[in-house]
Design an enzyme around this catalytic site. Structure first.
Site, mmCIF file in Angstrom:
data_model
loop_
_atom_site.group_PDB
_atom_site.id
_atom_site.type_symbol
_atom_site.label_atom_id
_atom_site.label_comp_id
_atom_site.label_asym_id
_atom_site.label_seq_id
_atom_site.Cartn_x
_atom_site.Cartn_y
_atom_site.Cartn_z
ATOM 1 N N GLU A 1 1.751 14.531 6.089
ATOM 2 C CA GLU A 1 1.208 14.647 4.660
ATOM 3 C C GLU A 1 1.240 12.954 4.558
ATOM 4 O O GLU A 1 2.063 12.378 4.213
ATOM 5 C CB GLU A 1 1.907 15.230 3.683
ATOM 6 C CG GLU A 1 3.472 15.188 3.694
ATOM 7 C CD GLU A 1 4.190 15.697 2.650
ATOM 8 O OE1 GLU A 1 3.739 16.620 1.930
ATOM 9 O OE2 GLU A 1 5.325 15.162 2.471
ATOM 10 N N GLY B 1 -2.769 14.747 -3.758
ATOM 11 C CA GLY B 1 -3.251 14.779 -5.289
ATOM 12 C C GLY B 1 -4.137 13.504 -5.657
ATOM 13 O O GLY B 1 -4.238 13.284 -6.955
ATOM 14 N N SER C 1 -4.835 16.487 0.053
ATOM 15 C CA SER C 1 -6.141 16.805 -0.644
ATOM 16 C C SER C 1 -7.122 17.750 0.324
ATOM 17 O O SER C 1 -8.026 17.301 0.570
ATOM 18 C CB SER C 1 -6.780 15.336 -1.063
ATOM 19 O OG SER C 1 -5.990 14.719 -1.925
ATOM 20 N N ASN D 1 1.205 25.371 -1.017
ATOM 21 C CA ASN D 1 2.420 24.943 -1.635
ATOM 22 C C ASN D 1 1.920 24.717 -3.343
ATOM 23 O O ASN D 1 0.980 23.890 -3.606
ATOM 24 C CB ASN D 1 2.723 23.394 -1.273
ATOM 25 C CG ASN D 1 3.760 22.686 -2.290
ATOM 26 O OD1 ASN D 1 4.551 23.480 -2.921
ATOM 27 N ND2 ASN D 1 3.862 21.373 -2.023
ATOM 28 N N TRP D 2 2.465 25.618 -3.894
ATOM 29 C CA TRP D 2 1.941 25.871 -5.342
ATOM 30 C C TRP D 2 2.741 24.709 -6.422
ATOM 31 O O TRP D 2 2.379 24.525 -7.539
ATOM 32 C CB TRP D 2 2.432 27.098 -5.962
ATOM 33 C CG TRP D 2 1.536 28.331 -5.572
ATOM 34 C CD1 TRP D 2 0.113 27.847 -4.670
ATOM 35 C CD2 TRP D 2 1.375 29.597 -5.949
ATOM 36 N NE1 TRP D 2 -0.424 29.139 -4.686
ATOM 37 C CE2 TRP D 2 0.122 30.259 -5.438
ATOM 38 C CE3 TRP D 2 2.118 30.183 -6.595
ATOM 39 C CZ2 TRP D 2 -0.169 31.569 -5.334
ATOM 40 C CZ3 TRP D 2 1.816 31.717 -6.731
ATOM 41 C CH2 TRP D 2 0.660 32.095 -6.454
ATOM 42 N N LYS D 3 3.696 24.130 -5.945
ATOM 43 C CA LYS D 3 4.487 23.192 -6.416
ATOM 44 C C LYS D 3 5.087 23.769 -7.841
ATOM 45 O O LYS D 3 5.591 24.871 -7.773
ATOM 46 C CB LYS D 3 3.584 21.849 -6.774
ATOM 47 C CG LYS D 3 2.972 21.222 -5.466
ATOM 48 C CD LYS D 3 2.305 19.972 -5.708
ATOM 49 C CE LYS D 3 1.771 19.722 -4.084
ATOM 50 N NZ LYS D 3 1.303 18.308 -4.229
ATOM 51 N N GLY E 1 -2.221 21.720 -1.307
ATOM 52 C CA GLY E 1 -1.386 21.834 -2.713
ATOM 53 C C GLY E 1 -2.580 22.394 -3.848
ATOM 54 O O GLY E 1 -2.713 23.616 -3.965
ATOM 55 N N GLY E 2 -2.975 21.558 -4.593
ATOM 56 C CA GLY E 2 -3.793 21.812 -5.625
ATOM 57 C C GLY E 2 -4.763 22.966 -5.309
ATOM 58 O O GLY E 2 -4.927 24.026 -6.205
ATOM 59 N N HIS F 1 9.310 17.423 1.705
ATOM 60 C CA HIS F 1 8.055 17.248 0.971
ATOM 61 C C HIS F 1 8.060 15.809 0.293
ATOM 62 O O HIS F 1 9.063 15.357 -0.159
ATOM 63 C CB HIS F 1 7.598 18.315 0.010
ATOM 64 C CG HIS F 1 6.160 18.111 -0.461
ATOM 65 N ND1 HIS F 1 5.705 17.251 -1.273
ATOM 66 C CD2 HIS F 1 5.020 18.677 -0.093
ATOM 67 C CE1 HIS F 1 4.365 17.185 -1.582
ATOM 68 N NE2 HIS F 1 4.012 18.161 -0.837
ATOM 69 N N GLU G 1 7.140 14.787 -2.267
ATOM 70 C CA GLU G 1 7.612 14.663 -3.737
ATOM 71 C C GLU G 1 9.186 14.863 -3.926
ATOM 72 O O GLU G 1 9.533 14.344 -4.786
ATOM 73 C CB GLU G 1 6.795 15.769 -4.459
ATOM 74 C CG GLU G 1 5.364 15.433 -4.691
ATOM 75 C CD GLU G 1 4.266 16.678 -5.025
ATOM 76 O OE1 GLU G 1 3.158 16.531 -5.269
ATOM 77 O OE2 GLU G 1 4.791 17.691 -5.087
#
Length: 249
Positions: A167, A173, A213, A9-11, A234-235, A95, A97
């Site tokens: 999640e 994050g 994470s 997930n590149w957001k 994610g990141g 998600h 977010e």
């Protein structure tokens, strides 16, 4: 035997050129990897570049959200028809977010999920608790509520493509990661709810991913848990070497 799904997930990161650069470096690192399914979910404006760059590989491309209407006066939204016309096969739904910043609710998650399933997309439906809920000991109740509402009025036949991502919001994050045991316990609750909604046979086959994470140095321990069927990353998925290392765990 459930085949693991490793999803990126590149957001809100990367331009089309950066997307092409990523696939240029990433695809050779996973070219011989057939054990797991791999999907990358870039921002909408990068979908075209991603689909072109991934063509001929075993890497699928997903979107980060979808509306429940086929068309209409919904400024800023994207429909299943648009995604399918591009060649997108997966979509992230609900998600944390989206829930936290953009007003997603359990009910709108249900609407999006039904629409994605009916369109033939593979939805990655996200559920999970915030820190206050975890500390209050209400994680199981939160997961049951989110699953019950997400699955509402969906048949087992329609839900065949469903993927769930657990999640823990407190781990996204933040650098914190749920222990493999904590994650496995939450996955067991989710699987039980899927059994109640769709039947035990369905629940046994349902893939439940972990997101929160995930990094190269903890992916092996997480993936070793029988209840964990892949990862929503994610990141750490923004760097081709990092995501490849997670995929290969």
């Amino acid at each position: 035997m459930r085949i693991k799904l490793m999803a990126a997930n590149w957001k809100m990161y990367k331009t089309p050129d950066q997307t092409r650069d990523f696939f240029r470096d990433f695809l050779p690192l996973v070219s011989g990897h057939t054990r797991d399914e791999i999907v990358v979910c870039p921002p909408f404006l990068d979908l075209s570049a991603a689909l072109e760059a991934a063509q001929g590989s075993k890497v699928a491309i997903g979107a980060q959200n979808v509306h429940w209407k086929e068309e209409g006066a919904f400024t800023g939204e994207t429909s299943t028809i648009m995604l399918l016309a591009y060649g997108v096969t997966h979509v992230i739904i609900g998600h944390s977010e989206r829930r936290q910043y953009f007003g997603e609710t359990d009910d709108t998650v249900n609407l999006r999920l039904k629409t994605a399933l009916e369109a033939g997309l593979t939805p990655i439906c996200c559920v999970g608790e915030v820190l206050e809920e975890r500390e209050a000991g209400s994680t199981d109740d939160v997961l049951r509520r989110q699953c019950t509402r997400a699955f509402h009025a969906i048949s087992a036949k329609k839900a065949a493509r469903l993927v769930i991502a657990y999640e823990p919001v407190w781990a996204i994050g933040t650098g914190k990661t749920a222990t493999p045991e904590i994650a496995a316990e939450a996955h067991a609750v989710i699987r039980n709810e899927a059994g109640r909604a769709f039947g035990e046979d369905f629940a046994e086959k349902l893939r439940i991913l972990y997101g929160g994470s995930v990094k190269p140095d903890n992916s092996s321990a997480l993936m070793a848990q029988e209840e964990i069927d892949g990862a929503l990353v994610g990141g750490a998925s923004l760097d081709p070497k990092s995501f490849a290392a997670i995929v290969k765990y």
